[in-house]
Scaffold this motif. Structure first.
Motif, PDB file in Angstrom:
ATOM      1  N   GLU A 193      58.150  75.780  -3.818  1.00 24.91           N
ATOM      2  CA  GLU A 193      57.734  76.548  -2.649  1.00 24.91           C
ATOM      3  C   GLU A 193      58.934  77.312  -2.113  1.00 24.91           C
ATOM      4  N   ALA A 194      58.655  78.409  -1.425  1.00 22.14           N
ATOM      5  CA  ALA A 194      59.727  79.245  -0.882  1.00 22.14           C
ATOM      6  C   ALA A 194      59.210  79.987   0.335  1.00 22.14           C
ATOM      7  N   GLU A 195      60.047  80.086   1.351  1.00 20.13           N
ATOM      8  CA  GLU A 195      59.681  80.844   2.542  1.00 20.13           C
ATOM      9  C   GLU A 195      59.789  82.334   2.246  1.00 20.13           C
ATOM     10  N   LEU A 196      58.804  83.086   2.717  1.00 20.86           N
ATOM     11  CA  LEU A 196      58.811  84.538   2.563  1.00 20.86           C
ATOM     12  C   LEU A 196      59.441  85.160   3.800  1.00 20.86           C
ATOM     13  N   THR A 197      60.461  85.976   3.588  1.00 20.14           N
ATOM     14  CA  THR A 197      61.115  86.695   4.677  1.00 20.14           C
ATOM     15  C   THR A 197      60.839  88.185   4.508  1.00 20.14           C
ATOM     16  N   GLU A 198      61.318  88.967   5.445  1.00 22.93           N
ATOM     17  CA  GLU A 198      61.137  90.418   5.380  1.00 22.93           C
ATOM     18  C   GLU A 198      61.781  91.001   4.121  1.00 22.93           C
ATOM     19  N   THR A 199      62.878  90.352   3.657  1.00 23.98           N
ATOM     20  CA  THR A 199      63.621  90.869   2.499  1.00 23.98           C
ATOM     21  C   THR A 199      63.242  90.188   1.192  1.00 23.98           C
ATOM     22  N   GLY A 200      62.168  89.397   1.186  1.00 26.57           N
ATOM     23  CA  GLY A 200      61.754  88.689  -0.026  1.00 26.57           C
ATOM     24  C   GLY A 200      61.828  87.189   0.183  1.00 26.57           C
ATOM     25  N   LEU A 201      61.977  86.423  -0.904  1.00 21.25           N
ATOM     26  CA  LEU A 201      62.084  84.968  -0.768  1.00 21.25           C
ATOM     27  C   LEU A 201      63.407  84.616  -0.098  1.00 21.25           C
ATOM     28  N   ASP A 202      63.391  83.566   0.706  1.00 21.25           N
ATOM     29  CA  ASP A 202      64.562  83.182   1.492  1.00 21.25           C
ATOM     30  C   ASP A 202      65.781  82.965   0.593  1.00 21.25           C
ATOM     31  N   LEU A 203      66.900  83.581   0.954  1.00 21.26           N
ATOM     32  CA  LEU A 203      68.194  83.505   0.274  1.00 21.26           C
ATOM     33  C   LEU A 203      68.216  84.202  -1.086  1.00 21.26           C
ATOM     34  N   ASP A 204      67.187  84.961  -1.409  1.00 20.47           N
ATOM     35  CA  ASP A 204      67.216  85.692  -2.676  1.00 20.47           C
ATOM     36  C   ASP A 204      68.232  86.835  -2.591  1.00 20.47           C
ATOM     37  N   ARG A 205      69.168  86.855  -3.538  1.00 18.57           N
ATOM     38  CA  ARG A 205      70.236  87.874  -3.591  1.00 18.57           C
ATOM     39  C   ARG A 205      70.963  87.998  -2.256  1.00 18.57           C
ATOM     40  N   ALA A 206      71.228  86.853  -1.631  1.00 13.73           N
ATOM     41  CA  ALA A 206      71.986  86.854  -0.382  1.00 13.73           C
ATOM     42  C   ALA A 206      73.482  87.036  -0.637  1.00 13.73           C
ATOM     43  N   TRP A 207      73.945  86.673  -1.840  1.00 15.94           N
ATOM     44  CA  TRP A 207      75.348  86.831  -2.204  1.00 15.94           C
ATOM     45  C   TRP A 207      75.465  87.781  -3.396  1.00 15.94           C
ATOM     46  N   MET A 208      76.641  88.362  -3.546  1.00 17.52           N
ATOM     47  CA  MET A 208      76.864  89.313  -4.644  1.00 17.52           C
ATOM     48  C   MET A 208      78.339  89.266  -5.045  1.00 17.52           C
ATOM     49  N   VAL A 209      78.589  89.389  -6.328  1.00 14.42           N
ATOM     50  CA  VAL A 209      79.956  89.438  -6.853  1.00 14.42           C
ATOM     51  C   VAL A 209      80.377  90.900  -6.949  1.00 14.42           C
ATOM     52  N   VAL A 210      81.590  91.191  -6.473  1.00 14.75           N
ATOM     53  CA  VAL A 210      82.083  92.570  -6.458  1.00 14.75           C
ATOM     54  C   VAL A 210      83.484  92.627  -7.070  1.00 14.75           C
ATOM     55  N   ASP A 211      83.861  93.830  -7.528  1.00 20.96           N
ATOM     56  CA  ASP A 211      85.219  94.019  -8.041  1.00 20.96           C
ATOM     57  C   ASP A 211      86.173  94.319  -6.881  1.00 20.96           C
ATOM     58  N   GLU A 212      87.424  94.628  -7.222  1.00 19.46           N
ATOM     59  CA  GLU A 212      88.422  94.811  -6.153  1.00 19.46           C
ATOM     60  C   GLU A 212      88.165  96.055  -5.321  1.00 19.46           C
ATOM     61  N   HIS A 213      87.269  96.926  -5.775  1.00 17.91           N
ATOM     62  CA  HIS A 213      86.898  98.117  -5.007  1.00 17.91           C
ATOM     63  C   HIS A 213      85.616  97.908  -4.201  1.00 17.91           C
ATOM     64  N   GLY A 214      85.035  96.695  -4.270  1.00 13.90           N
ATOM     65  CA  GLY A 214      83.804  96.419  -3.545  1.00 13.90           C
ATOM     66  C   GLY A 214      82.544  96.837  -4.282  1.00 13.90           C
ATOM     67  N   GLU A 215      82.690  97.245  -5.540  1.00 11.40           N
ATOM     68  CA  GLU A 215      81.537  97.670  -6.350  1.00 11.40           C
ATOM     69  C   GLU A 215      80.907  96.435  -6.996  1.00 11.40           C
ATOM     70  N   PHE A 216      79.578  96.326  -6.933  1.00 10.52           N
ATOM     71  CA  PHE A 216      78.937  95.131  -7.495  1.00 10.52           C
ATOM     72  C   PHE A 216      79.098  95.075  -9.004  1.00 10.52           C
TER      73      PHE A 216
END
Length: 287
Positions: A31-54
């Motif tokens: 089960e998962a809570e539905l939020t305005e942006t999709g399932l809760d905590l989905d793609r809440a974090w992202m890895v980026v390079d030293e220039h901030g590019e994903f």
């Protein structure tokens, strides 16, 4: 369009997935809570390079080997040969400007220890950031019909819907081409449906979920596939046979000839509701 030109579908939610860190492994949930942006905590974090590019599995396939586990206060990340990394759900460090596709947004850096962990495992100087909940990053209004549909760090839409039948059809075609079967994890869906025919998800107007239809998800854009489905999530090895086979029957001229699998959807109703495996799903075909 008159109701006589619609026909109904009846399906069920077969599987649910959330991907806390963009392009790392997902977590299967009941089960998962539905939020305005999709399932809760989905793609809440992202890895980026030293220039901030994903960065993603497109250039760093070993991201597939980073496996998250959700706990009450943190997300625990594990990877081969690495000690576990704990990311606090409620604590962040410095603000940082990052870029995901064409969108430049403010986010929060998760600190030097987390940055070093990803740098060590992936062999590039990297950092990890948390989406700033005060930012509104919207899906393309062209595809949503003018509806404002916010996302976190997804490629562009809150929810990705696919079906078991679509995967079964692909696996039959892969077998005919001499390839092995693949799992739905390669396509990184949030909601997997059972009880419909292959690629029926492409043609549904709105998915009504649960007995009281409290949740409505509207498919708005076919998902054009990059090379990530060619990456084995268990080994990070790359084999182009998946894309090669899809090219034979899933080229979509409306998407400039791109290969499509699954539908990007927006949340029309149901923010705060809980999606559960086994829930009924109804809808009507668009003609």
């Amino acid at each position: 369009m008159s109701s006589e030109m619609h026909s109904d579908i009846r399906a069920r939610i077969a599987r649910l997935f959330v991907y806390p860190v963009k392009s790392c492994a997902g977590i299967e949930l009941t089960e998962a809570e539905l939020t305005e942006t999709g399932l809760d905590l989905d793609r809440a974090w992202m890895v980026v390079d030293e220039h901030g590019e994903f960065v993603s599995q497109r250039e760093l396939p070993r991201m597939a080997l980073v496996t998250p586990k959700l706990r009450h206060a943190d997300v625990v990340l594990r990877a081969p040969g690495m000690l576990a990394l704990h990311l606090s759900i409620d604590r962040v460090e410095e603000p940082m400007k990052v870029r995901v596709w064409d969108d430049e947004v403010m986010a929060y850096d998760m600190g030097d220890i987390a940055a070093q962990w990803f740098t060590d495992f992936l062999g590039r100087k990297l950092r990890i950031v948390r989406f700033d909940p005060d930012v509104r990053r919207l899906s393309s209004l062209k595809w949503t019909g003018g509806i404002e549909a916010p996302n976190q760090f997804s490629d562009g839409y809150p929810v990705l819907v696919a079906s078991e039948a679509s995967l079964e059809l692909l696996n039959r075609k892969l077998a005919a081409a001499g390839g092995g079967a693949v799992g739905i994890e390669r396509f990184r869906p949030n909601v997997v449906l059972s009880g419909i025919e292959a690629h029926d998800e492409d043609r549904i107007d709105t998915f009504h979920i649960a007995a009281d239809e409290a949740v409505q998800l509207r498919p708005v854009k076919p998902c054009v596939r990059c090379p990530i489905p060619n990456i084995d999530p268990a080994t990070a090895k790359v084999d182009p046979i998946v894309t090669d086979v899809l090219q034979g029957y899933r080229r979509n001229e409306a998407m400039d000839g791109g290969v499509t699998f699954g539908m990007n959807a927006i949340v029309v109703e149901g923010v705060g509701q809980t999606l559960r495996v086994g829930q009924s799903v109804t809808g009507r075909f668009r003609f």
